[in-house]
Structure formats: C-alpha cells, structure tokens
Design a protein around this motif. Structure first.
Motif, mmCIF file in Angstrom:
data_model
loop_
_atom_site.group_PDB
_atom_site.id
_atom_site.type_symbol
_atom_site.label_atom_id
_atom_site.label_comp_id
_atom_site.label_asym_id
_atom_site.label_seq_id
_atom_site.Cartn_x
_atom_site.Cartn_y
_atom_site.Cartn_z
ATOM 1 N N LEU A 38 0.840 -1.186 0.000
ATOM 2 C CA LEU A 38 0.000 0.000 0.000
ATOM 3 C C LEU A 38 0.880 1.244 0.000
ATOM 4 O O LEU A 38 1.932 1.258 0.640
ATOM 5 N N SER A 39 0.427 2.252 -0.707
ATOM 6 C CA SER A 39 1.114 3.536 -0.727
ATOM 7 C C SER A 39 0.191 4.614 -0.187
ATOM 8 O O SER A 39 -1.033 4.530 -0.332
ATOM 9 N N CYS A 40 0.793 5.622 0.403
ATOM 10 C CA CYS A 40 0.039 6.763 0.927
ATOM 11 C C CYS A 40 0.773 8.027 0.488
ATOM 12 O O CYS A 40 1.819 8.365 1.056
ATOM 13 N N ALA A 41 0.261 8.669 -0.533
ATOM 14 C CA ALA A 41 0.871 9.885 -1.050
ATOM 15 C C ALA A 41 0.326 11.087 -0.279
ATOM 16 O O ALA A 41 -0.897 11.259 -0.159
ATOM 17 N N VAL A 42 1.242 11.900 0.224
ATOM 18 C CA VAL A 42 0.865 13.042 1.049
ATOM 19 C C VAL A 42 1.132 14.337 0.292
ATOM 20 O O VAL A 42 2.205 14.507 -0.301
ATOM 21 N N SER A 43 0.172 15.239 0.317
ATOM 22 C CA SER A 43 0.364 16.559 -0.279
ATOM 23 C C SER A 43 -0.102 17.611 0.715
ATOM 24 O O SER A 43 -0.931 17.335 1.591
ATOM 25 N N GLY A 44 0.455 18.800 0.599
ATOM 26 C CA GLY A 44 0.081 19.894 1.478
ATOM 27 C C GLY A 44 0.840 19.932 2.791
ATOM 28 O O GLY A 44 0.619 20.827 3.612
ATOM 29 N N ARG A 45 1.698 18.959 3.011
ATOM 30 C CA ARG A 45 2.482 18.922 4.244
ATOM 31 C C ARG A 45 3.739 18.115 3.970
ATOM 32 O O ARG A 45 3.695 17.098 3.281
ATOM 33 N N ASP A 46 4.825 18.556 4.542
ATOM 34 C CA ASP A 46 6.074 17.827 4.413
ATOM 35 C C ASP A 46 5.978 16.548 5.237
ATOM 36 O O ASP A 46 5.779 16.602 6.449
ATOM 37 N N LEU A 47 6.123 15.407 4.571
ATOM 38 C CA LEU A 47 5.979 14.126 5.253
ATOM 39 C C LEU A 47 6.936 13.996 6.424
ATOM 40 O O LEU A 47 6.627 13.362 7.423
ATOM 41 N N SER A 48 8.101 14.611 6.331
ATOM 42 C CA SER A 48 9.111 14.463 7.381
ATOM 43 C C SER A 48 8.689 15.131 8.693
ATOM 44 O O SER A 48 9.319 14.908 9.724
ATOM 45 N N SER A 49 7.628 15.944 8.661
ATOM 46 C CA SER A 49 7.149 16.602 9.873
ATOM 47 C C SER A 49 6.029 15.822 10.546
ATOM 48 O O SER A 49 5.440 16.299 11.519
ATOM 49 N N SER A 50 5.744 14.615 10.038
ATOM 50 C CA SER A 50 4.622 13.833 10.563
ATOM 51 C C SER A 50 5.031 12.406 10.868
ATOM 52 O O SER A 50 5.790 11.799 10.113
ATOM 53 N N ALA A 51 4.510 11.890 11.958
ATOM 54 C CA ALA A 51 4.529 10.447 12.149
ATOM 55 C C ALA A 51 3.316 9.898 11.400
ATOM 56 O O ALA A 51 2.299 10.579 11.262
ATOM 57 N N MET A 52 3.432 8.692 10.904
ATOM 58 C CA MET A 52 2.379 8.111 10.083
ATOM 59 C C MET A 52 1.832 6.862 10.746
ATOM 60 O O MET A 52 2.565 6.080 11.346
ATOM 61 N N GLY A 53 0.551 6.668 10.572
ATOM 62 C CA GLY A 53 -0.081 5.470 11.082
ATOM 63 C C GLY A 53 -0.876 4.783 9.989
ATOM 64 O O GLY A 53 -1.341 5.431 9.044
ATOM 65 N N TRP A 54 -0.978 3.494 10.098
ATOM 66 C CA TRP A 54 -1.841 2.688 9.226
ATOM 67 C C TRP A 54 -2.899 2.030 10.109
ATOM 68 O O TRP A 54 -2.571 1.444 11.143
ATOM 69 N N ALA A 112 11.513 11.906 0.375
ATOM 70 C CA ALA A 112 11.771 12.623 -0.878
ATOM 71 C C ALA A 112 10.552 12.562 -1.799
ATOM 72 O O ALA A 112 10.293 13.491 -2.558
ATOM 73 N N LYS A 113 9.806 11.456 -1.709
ATOM 74 C CA LYS A 113 8.598 11.303 -2.526
ATOM 75 C C LYS A 113 7.336 11.681 -1.761
ATOM 76 O O LYS A 113 6.235 11.596 -2.303
ATOM 77 N N ASN A 114 7.516 12.063 -0.484
ATOM 78 C CA ASN A 114 6.370 12.390 0.364
ATOM 79 C C ASN A 114 5.339 11.259 0.379
ATOM 80 O O ASN A 114 4.121 11.494 0.307
ATOM 81 N N THR A 115 5.840 10.046 0.482
ATOM 82 C CA THR A 115 4.982 8.874 0.410
ATOM 83 C C THR A 115 5.350 7.883 1.506
ATOM 84 O O THR A 115 6.539 7.645 1.757
ATOM 85 N N ALA A 116 4.325 7.318 2.132
ATOM 86 C CA ALA A 116 4.514 6.255 3.107
ATOM 87 C C ALA A 116 4.018 4.950 2.499
ATOM 88 O O ALA A 116 3.174 4.950 1.597
ATOM 89 N N TYR A 117 4.545 3.851 3.018
ATOM 90 C CA TYR A 117 4.221 2.539 2.461
ATOM 91 C C TYR A 117 3.890 1.553 3.574
ATOM 92 O O TYR A 117 4.363 1.679 4.703
ATOM 93 N N LEU A 118 3.087 0.567 3.205
ATOM 94 C CA LEU A 118 2.840 -0.568 4.079
ATOM 95 C C LEU A 118 2.996 -1.823 3.233
ATOM 96 O O LEU A 118 2.140 -2.113 2.388
ATOM 97 N N GLN A 119 4.082 -2.520 3.440
ATOM 98 C CA GLN A 119 4.323 -3.786 2.735
ATOM 99 C C GLN A 119 3.676 -4.895 3.540
ATOM 100 O O GLN A 119 3.986 -5.060 4.729
ATOM 101 N N MET A 120 2.804 -5.640 2.894
ATOM 102 C CA MET A 120 2.068 -6.696 3.583
ATOM 103 C C MET A 120 2.407 -8.031 2.929
ATOM 104 O O MET A 120 2.221 -8.193 1.717
ATOM 105 N N THR A 121 2.898 -8.952 3.703
ATOM 106 C CA THR A 121 3.214 -10.283 3.210
ATOM 107 C C THR A 121 2.484 -11.321 4.061
ATOM 108 O O THR A 121 1.985 -11.010 5.142
ATOM 109 N N GLY A 122 2.446 -12.544 3.572
ATOM 110 C CA GLY A 122 1.776 -13.598 4.323
ATOM 111 C C GLY A 122 0.350 -13.250 4.666
ATOM 112 O O GLY A 122 -0.118 -13.521 5.775
ATOM 113 N N LEU A 123 -0.358 -12.651 3.717
ATOM 114 C CA LEU A 123 -1.708 -12.166 3.997
ATOM 115 C C LEU A 123 -2.655 -13.306 4.333
ATOM 116 O O LEU A 123 -2.561 -14.414 3.782
ATOM 117 N N LYS A 124 -3.566 -13.010 5.244
ATOM 118 C CA LYS A 124 -4.551 -13.978 5.716
ATOM 119 C C LYS A 124 -5.954 -13.432 5.457
ATOM 120 O O LYS A 124 -6.135 -12.207 5.377
#
Length: 124
Positions: free
Chosen positions: A20-36, A75-87
């Motif tokens: 999963l990708s989460c593209a952020v605009s309007g705010r510098d991603l480096s100033s935020s903690a991210m949650g999924w 640099a891409k202002n994007t967060a990711y969630l890599q999911m493996t072994g999905l159930k």
C-alpha cells in the motif's frame, strides 16, 4: 490543505503480498509520524502499524508483526505498508493517517489527517 491518498489495495490469495502507498500533499511528510489503520466489516477501526518522523521508530499490532512493514520515502512524500503472508482476516479497508507527533500513537484520535481508504481482500 493536507491530503492523503492511499493506493495499492486489491484482491489477493492467502499467503500473497500487497504494498500500500500513501501519497501526502500539502504537508512535508518528514514533519509527521504516520499510522496505518484498518476497518474490517462489522468491526471498529484498529491500529495496524506506525512509523515515526525519523523513519526508524516503528510499531506494529501483534496480529501483523513479522508480516507487515511500514516505511517512508520523504523525498517522494509517500509512506508505504508492505504486507506479506496475507490472511483472510486481514481483509479490511486500510487507511493511512498523519500526526504532528514525533512518534506514532496507537489511538486514532491522535491523528489529524486521514486518507480515504483502500480495500484489501484476501481470499482463502
């Protein structure tokens, strides 16, 4: 205005993977903690994973520990969630969220910006 847009959801067989990708605009991603978070049918939204501002502080729900990995590319202002072994029990709408806190809290009430969600369906 801060906007978060998730992508990458879909239908996958048990044991498969998705990122999963989460593209952020309007705010510098480096100033935020991210949650999924995720919300399964008939259930409340629950914390899945979190990533601190520095990218080195991660937390995971016990149910996904060892299978999911949260990361970020400031640099891409994007967060990711890599999911493996999905159930099948991972089936849910997945949301990303941002908080100005340095570390990702587990409570959804601590997050100020949310994406619209992306559906993940895992078939057995």
């Amino acid at each position: 205005q801060v906007q978060l847009v998730e992508s990458g959801g879909g239908l996958v067989q048990a044991g498969g993977s998705l990122r999963l990708s989460c593209a952020v605009s309007g705010r510098d991603l480096s100033s935020s903690a991210m949650g999924w978070f995720r919300r399964a049918p008939g259930k409340e939204r629950e914390f899945v994973a979190g990533l601190g501002r520095d990218g080195g502080s991660t937390t995971y729900a016990d149910s996904v520990k060892g299978r999911f990995t949260a990361s970020r590319d400031n640099a891409k202002n994007t967060a990711y969630l890599q999911m493996t072994g999905l159930k099948p029990e991972d089936t849910a709408v997945y949301y990303c969220a941002a908080t100005p806190r340095p570390y990702p809290p587990g409570s959804l009430h601590e997050y100020v910006s949310w994406g619209q969600g992306t559906q993940v369906t895992v078939s057995s």
